[in-house]
Scaffold this active site. Structure first.
Site, PDB file in Angstrom:
ATOM      1  N   ARG A  61       0.847  -1.212   0.000  1.00 39.34           N
ATOM      2  CA  ARG A  61       0.000   0.000   0.000  1.00 39.34           C
ATOM      3  C   ARG A  61       0.873   1.249   0.000  1.00 39.34           C
ATOM      4  NH1 ARG A  61      -1.946   1.909   4.581  1.00 39.34           N
ATOM      5  NH2 ARG A  61      -2.437  -0.156   5.403  1.00 39.34           N
ATOM      6  N   ASP A 186      -6.680  17.501 -15.394  1.00 39.16           N
ATOM      7  CA  ASP A 186      -6.916  16.131 -15.856  1.00 39.16           C
ATOM      8  C   ASP A 186      -6.576  16.103 -17.347  1.00 39.16           C
ATOM      9  OD1 ASP A 186      -8.053  13.790 -16.884  1.00 39.16           O
ATOM     10  OD2 ASP A 186      -9.680  13.785 -15.425  1.00 39.16           O
ATOM     11  N   LYS A 211      -7.247   4.623 -19.651  1.00 37.68           N
ATOM     12  CA  LYS A 211      -7.492   5.037 -21.031  1.00 37.68           C
ATOM     13  C   LYS A 211      -6.216   4.862 -21.866  1.00 37.68           C
ATOM     14  CE  LYS A 211     -11.340   6.010 -18.981  1.00 37.68           C
ATOM     15  NZ  LYS A 211     -11.713   7.312 -18.485  1.00 37.68           N
TER      16      LYS A 211
HETATM   17  C1  LIG Z   1     -12.233   7.839 -17.286  1.00 38.12           C
HETATM   18  C2  LIG Z   1     -11.893   9.187 -16.817  1.00 38.12           C
HETATM   19  C3  LIG Z   1     -11.708   9.457 -15.453  1.00 38.12           C
HETATM   20  C4  LIG Z   1     -11.924   8.409 -14.385  1.00 38.12           C
HETATM   21  O1  LIG Z   1     -11.033   7.354 -14.511  1.00 38.12           O
HETATM   22  P1  LIG Z   1     -11.345   5.853 -13.990  1.00 38.12           P
HETATM   23  O2  LIG Z   1     -10.095   5.134 -14.289  1.00 38.12           O
HETATM   24  O3  LIG Z   1     -12.531   5.368 -14.741  1.00 38.12           O
HETATM   25  O4  LIG Z   1     -11.657   5.959 -12.524  1.00 38.12           O
HETATM   26  C5  LIG Z   1     -11.351  10.736 -15.086  1.00 38.12           C
HETATM   27  N1  LIG Z   1     -11.185  11.712 -16.013  1.00 38.12           N
HETATM   28  C6  LIG Z   1     -11.362  11.499 -17.322  1.00 38.12           C
HETATM   29  C7  LIG Z   1     -11.164  12.611 -18.285  1.00 38.12           C
HETATM   30  C8  LIG Z   1     -11.713  10.229 -17.776  1.00 38.12           C
HETATM   31  O5  LIG Z   1     -11.903  10.011 -19.083  1.00 38.12           O
END
Ligand SMILES: *Cc1c(COP(=O)(O)O)cnc(C)c1O
Length: 412
Positions: A61, A186, A211
């Site tokens: 962790r 992000d 992604k």
């Molecule tokens: C998918 C996504 C998230 C969240 O990610 P997870 O891995 O599904 O928790 C956050 N921001 C963006 C822009 C995303 O496409």
């Protein structure tokens, strides 16, 4: 011709950064340390590790060698000092935010962000006494009026999901520097191949590693990248005490995926461009959202802030909701699924899927109509993808010929 190597090109970093030469018995690829805990040589060594007087692993962790290589590689690719890998992208978003905010603090948030990030800011943070103001950040004149004496942080996402509007990172970075706010971006839709927010003074970069970073649709994970000081705070807060740590197996899969990230992004961009151009000229499509198109508001940021337009394309059909559903049900090569950045092309309907945490009013304010469709363009041959969209669009026309009285409503 003389070519000077600096080993800092992203194609080289994604393969070599974070590796320790000669480690792991000389293994070429980083082994998977599938272990929950690490054995100390003595009670004294255990005490030194816990006291932070000796480097070394304690418990997964808190850190793991496979995970550590992923973190160091991502830090190098984002041109920042350090990184923390997390269990999901949402663990990265919530973790980065919760590490620095407390009751009484205020955060300025872009009004158009990933659906669950929106829900975090809109529903969860107020429960802990944190104030949130949502702002249309496409106009930077809206930032200053949102500032309060207790504003501590700014959170944004660019390009914005799902209509790909682009925020001016240089202006946002300068605003946060001037007013001493922690800036978090992000950058999931771009990956470090297409965008490096630190170039514009952004403090913390987040990715859903689910992604493009992993890219193979078999992992959920996240990563937070920033200064050594910020990442240390994050690790001592969300990893140690809240516990959103990544599984070493998932870190290992992402390390494998990252090696091909620049090659994959290149194909995602060329395929995305071809599909966007096809959709834009189709009579059944009323609008296409893709920064690679000169008609898109984000186009001016290409080459300036973004090194490519990515693989996500949004578009509106000249069709009613029923016809929209018929179109989505008619595609064959595309899979009806949320997520993005995989080898497989995906298609989804934001109003009923990714953005269902918004009310309809909130969705319309964020520019997400009921007729909007989002595709994640994969790595298949562009001609095959275009042929698939074309035959599915034709199904709308065929259905209209069977029922010529059907009224056609614009959904936008
Ligand atoms: C998918 C996504 C998230 C969240 O990610 P997870 O891995 O599904 O928790 C956050 N921001 C963006 C822009 C995303 O496409």
């Amino acid at each position: 011709m003389s070519v000077k190597a600096n080993n800092n090109n992203i194609e080289t970093l994604c393969i070599h950064a974070g590796k320790v030469k000669g480690a792991h018995q000389g293994a070429l690829t980083t082994p998977l340390y599938q272990t929950s805990t690490f054995v100390f040589e003595s009670a004294e060594q255990g005490a030194r590790r816990f006291a932070g007087e000796e480097e070394g692993y304690i418990y997964t962790r808190l850190g793991n060698p496979t995970t550590r290589e992923l973190e160091l590689k991502m830090a190098a690719m984002e041109k920042m000092e350090d990184a923390a890998a997390t269990a999901t992208g949402m663990a990265a978003v919530s973790g980065a935010v919760l590490s620095f905010l407390q009751a009484g603090d205020h955060v300025i948030v872009s009004k158009a962000i990933y659906g669950c990030s929106f829900a975090l800011f809109n529903h969860q943070l107020p429960k802990f006494g944190i104030e949130v103001t949502f702002v249309d950040m496409t106009d930077d004149a809206n930032l200053l009026p949102a500032l309060k004496p207790n504003t501590k942080m700014l959170f944004a996402e660019t390009p914005i999901n799902p209509n790909l509007e682009v925020l001016d990172l240089a202006k946002i970075g300068a605003f946060c520097l001037e007013y001493d706010l922690i800036s978090i971006v992000d950058s999931t839709f771009m990956s470090p191949v297409l965008q490096t927010p630190v170039d514009f003074g952004i403090n913390i970069v987040i990715h859903s590693a689910t992604k493009y970073l992993n890219g193979h649709g078999d992992v959920v994970a996240g990563i937070i990248v920033g200064s050594a000081e910020h990442i240390e705070t994050i690790k001592l807060t969300i990893l140690k005490d809240i516990g959103g740590t990544i599984s070493p197996h998932d870190a290992w899969l992402i390390l494998r995926g990252l090696k091909t990230l620049p090659v994959r992004m290149d194909r995602h961009c060329t395929n995305g461009q071809k599909l966007a151009e096809f959709l834009e000229q189709h009579p059944l499509v009323s609008k296409v959202y893709y920064p690679g198109l000169p008609s898109h508001s984000g186009h001016k940021y290409l080459g300036k802030q973004m090194r490519g337009a990515g693989g996500v394309v949004g578009f509106e059909l000249n069709a009613n909701l029923e016809e929209g559903a018929h179109f989505i049900n008619s595609v064959e090569l595309f899979s009806i699924a949320v997520s993005l950045g995989d080898a497989e092309s995906l298609i989804q309907h934001p109003a009923s899927m990714t953005h269902s945490p918004y009310t309809q009013e909130e969705r319309l304010a964020a520019g997400i109509s009921d007729g909007l469709i989002r595709i994640s363009v994969g790595l298949e041959h562009a001609d095959d993808l275009i042929a698939d969209l074309n035959q599915a669009l034709n199904k709308i026309n065929e259905a209209r010929m069977v029922t010529p009285s059907a009224t056609v409503l614009g959904c936008s």
